[in-house]
Design a protein around this motif. Structure first.
Motif, PDB file in Angstrom:
ATOM      1  N   GLN A  13      11.934   7.207 -54.823  1.00 24.75           N
ATOM      2  CA  GLN A  13      12.180   7.747 -56.168  1.00 24.75           C
ATOM      3  C   GLN A  13      12.356   9.265 -56.188  1.00 24.75           C
ATOM      4  O   GLN A  13      11.893   9.957 -57.090  1.00 24.75           O
ATOM      5  CB  GLN A  13      11.061   7.319 -57.126  1.00 24.75           C
ATOM      6  CG  GLN A  13      10.937   5.804 -57.240  1.00 24.75           C
ATOM      7  CD  GLN A  13       9.849   5.384 -58.210  1.00 24.75           C
ATOM      8  OE1 GLN A  13       8.896   6.122 -58.448  1.00 24.75           O
ATOM      9  NE2 GLN A  13       9.984   4.199 -58.770  1.00 24.75           N
ATOM     10  N   LEU A  14      13.071   9.758 -55.181  1.00 20.96           N
ATOM     11  CA  LEU A  14      13.443  11.165 -55.135  1.00 20.96           C
ATOM     12  C   LEU A  14      14.969  11.249 -55.145  1.00 20.96           C
ATOM     13  O   LEU A  14      15.630  10.553 -54.368  1.00 20.96           O
ATOM     14  CB  LEU A  14      12.897  11.836 -53.872  1.00 20.96           C
ATOM     15  CG  LEU A  14      11.371  11.930 -53.763  1.00 20.96           C
ATOM     16  CD1 LEU A  14      10.982  12.421 -52.378  1.00 20.96           C
ATOM     17  CD2 LEU A  14      10.819  12.860 -54.832  1.00 20.96           C
ATOM     18  N   ASP A  72      15.678  21.552 -53.404  1.00 15.50           N
ATOM     19  CA  ASP A  72      14.541  22.148 -52.713  1.00 15.50           C
ATOM     20  C   ASP A  72      14.709  22.103 -51.196  1.00 15.50           C
ATOM     21  O   ASP A  72      14.157  22.934 -50.482  1.00 15.50           O
ATOM     22  CB  ASP A  72      13.250  21.400 -53.068  1.00 15.50           C
ATOM     23  CG  ASP A  72      12.964  21.421 -54.551  1.00 15.50           C
ATOM     24  OD1 ASP A  72      12.971  22.516 -55.129  1.00 15.50           O
ATOM     25  OD2 ASP A  72      12.757  20.343 -55.127  1.00 15.50           O
ATOM     26  N   LEU A  73      15.469  21.103 -50.734  1.00 13.13           N
ATOM     27  CA  LEU A  73      15.566  20.846 -49.296  1.00 13.13           C
ATOM     28  C   LEU A  73      16.942  20.295 -48.952  1.00 13.13           C
ATOM     29  O   LEU A  73      17.453  19.412 -49.646  1.00 13.13           O
ATOM     30  CB  LEU A  73      14.485  19.835 -48.882  1.00 13.13           C
ATOM     31  CG  LEU A  73      14.584  19.201 -47.491  1.00 13.13           C
ATOM     32  CD1 LEU A  73      14.388  20.249 -46.398  1.00 13.13           C
ATOM     33  CD2 LEU A  73      13.568  18.077 -47.344  1.00 13.13           C
ATOM     34  N   GLN A 157       4.242  17.349 -45.768  1.00 17.76           N
ATOM     35  CA  GLN A 157       3.905  16.600 -46.985  1.00 17.76           C
ATOM     36  C   GLN A 157       5.093  15.768 -47.463  1.00 17.76           C
ATOM     37  O   GLN A 157       4.923  14.624 -47.912  1.00 17.76           O
ATOM     38  CB  GLN A 157       3.469  17.557 -48.096  1.00 17.76           C
ATOM     39  CG  GLN A 157       2.956  16.849 -49.344  1.00 17.76           C
ATOM     40  CD  GLN A 157       1.800  15.916 -49.032  1.00 17.76           C
ATOM     41  OE1 GLN A 157       0.799  16.322 -48.446  1.00 17.76           O
ATOM     42  NE2 GLN A 157       1.932  14.647 -49.408  1.00 17.76           N
ATOM     43  N   PHE A 158       6.287  16.326 -47.338  1.00 15.80           N
ATOM     44  CA  PHE A 158       7.499  15.583 -47.703  1.00 15.80           C
ATOM     45  C   PHE A 158       7.610  14.302 -46.877  1.00 15.80           C
ATOM     46  O   PHE A 158       7.918  13.226 -47.407  1.00 15.80           O
ATOM     47  CB  PHE A 158       8.734  16.453 -47.493  1.00 15.80           C
ATOM     48  CG  PHE A 158      10.038  15.715 -47.571  1.00 15.80           C
ATOM     49  CD1 PHE A 158      10.529  15.275 -48.789  1.00 15.80           C
ATOM     50  CD2 PHE A 158      10.772  15.471 -46.422  1.00 15.80           C
ATOM     51  CE1 PHE A 158      11.740  14.578 -48.863  1.00 15.80           C
ATOM     52  CE2 PHE A 158      11.977  14.780 -46.490  1.00 15.80           C
ATOM     53  CZ  PHE A 158      12.460  14.332 -47.698  1.00 15.80           C
ATOM     54  N   GLU A 163       6.798   8.121 -46.758  1.00 15.90           N
ATOM     55  CA  GLU A 163       6.151   7.166 -45.843  1.00 15.90           C
ATOM     56  C   GLU A 163       6.662   7.250 -44.409  1.00 15.90           C
ATOM     57  O   GLU A 163       6.927   6.246 -43.759  1.00 15.90           O
ATOM     58  CB  GLU A 163       6.292   5.741 -46.379  1.00 15.90           C
ATOM     59  CG  GLU A 163       5.572   5.508 -47.692  1.00 15.90           C
ATOM     60  CD  GLU A 163       5.552   4.055 -48.100  1.00 15.90           C
ATOM     61  OE1 GLU A 163       4.652   3.318 -47.624  1.00 15.90           O
ATOM     62  OE2 GLU A 163       6.430   3.647 -48.887  1.00 15.90           O
ATOM     63  N   MET A 164       6.782   8.499 -43.932  1.00 13.31           N
ATOM     64  CA  MET A 164       7.095   8.744 -42.534  1.00 13.31           C
ATOM     65  C   MET A 164       5.912   9.453 -41.894  1.00 13.31           C
ATOM     66  O   MET A 164       5.281  10.305 -42.525  1.00 13.31           O
ATOM     67  CB  MET A 164       8.344   9.625 -42.409  1.00 13.31           C
ATOM     68  CG  MET A 164       9.577   9.091 -43.107  1.00 13.31           C
ATOM     69  SD  MET A 164      10.185   7.545 -42.410  1.00 13.31           S
ATOM     70  CE  MET A 164      10.782   8.098 -40.818  1.00 13.31           C
ATOM     71  N   LEU A 165       5.606   9.108 -40.652  1.00  9.63           N
ATOM     72  CA  LEU A 165       4.523   9.749 -39.926  1.00  9.63           C
ATOM     73  C   LEU A 165       4.990  11.115 -39.437  1.00  9.63           C
ATOM     74  O   LEU A 165       5.916  11.203 -38.619  1.00  9.63           O
ATOM     75  CB  LEU A 165       4.086   8.892 -38.739  1.00  9.63           C
ATOM     76  CG  LEU A 165       3.016   9.496 -37.831  1.00  9.63           C
ATOM     77  CD1 LEU A 165       1.688   9.611 -38.568  1.00  9.63           C
ATOM     78  CD2 LEU A 165       2.860   8.664 -36.565  1.00  9.63           C
TER      79      LEU A 165
END
Length: 208
Positions: A13-14, A72-73, A157-158, A163-165
């Motif tokens: 949801q980004l 932002d990225l 944090q992103f 849900e990535m390690l």
């Protein structure tokens, strides 16, 4: 890799925009993403109807200024050629908001080889995903010679948010973490076969 990364982000949801100079590549990306979502639905990874919701977070454009407006990225995933990457970084630097992060998905190029193509070397980093992204849910995060610690923390944090390690690369290293270990394994496998310790088939079976 770009379309896989984009889908992983959108699934959380980004909003994400895919950019390419070639409209045909973007059309192909849409087809591939639709296929991935069909696989996700059939395997139970997503609920019925969730694919439509995910698609709403994805945009496509051949205009770079439109793609990076108010972001932002940026995650660059162009071919592994230094001149192409540096040209892209230089373009991004002039179009991005002043506080935006530029990350490269390069599997081998050090950030210090790219950072001076921008006026924001402190906001340039590696964000290396492995494909298929959802089957190898890890991302290597590393900086260059001037990358701010806050930038690396934000990328960490992103990664967690989608849900990535996050795997932090503490010092610049060609091949980062996984590829260096994997290269050593491949070399040893060849040595074991070459010295007659075992057949290729049994080595392969042991690895599997």
């Amino acid at each position: 890799m770009g379309r896989q990364i984009a889908l992983q982000i959108a699934a959380h949801q980004l909003p994400v925009t895919l950019y390419d100079i070639n409209n045909a590549a973007l059309e192909h990306a849409q087809i591939m993403i639709a296929g991935y979502l069909t696989e996700w639905a059939s395997s139970g990874k997503i609920a019925t109807g969730q694919d439509t919701q995910i698609l709403e977070y994805l945009r496509y454009t051949t205009d770079l200024a439109t793609a990076v407006q108010a972001v932002d990225l940026v995650i660059e995933s162009v071919p592994e050629k230094m001149d192409i990457k540096r040209h892209m970084f230089k373009q991004l630097d002039t179009l991005l908001p002043s506080d935006a992060i530029i990350a490269t998905n390069s599997s081998s190029m050090r950030v210090s080889l790219l950072e001076d193509a921008t006026e924001r070397p402190e906001a340039v980093a590696n964000l290396h995903f492995y494909g298929p992204v959802w089957h190898s849910p890890m991302v290597e995060i590393g900086g260059g010679s001037q990358t701010n610690a806050e930038v690396l923390d934000a990328l960490t944090q992103f990664a967690r948010n989608i849900e990535m390690l996050p795997l932090r690369v503490l010092t610049e290293s060609t091949g980062f973490i996984f590829n260096r270990v994997w290269r050593a394994i491949k070399k040893e496998v060849l040595a074991v076969a070459d010295s007659g310790v075992a057949s290729i088939e049994d080595i392969d079976r042991a690895w599997m």
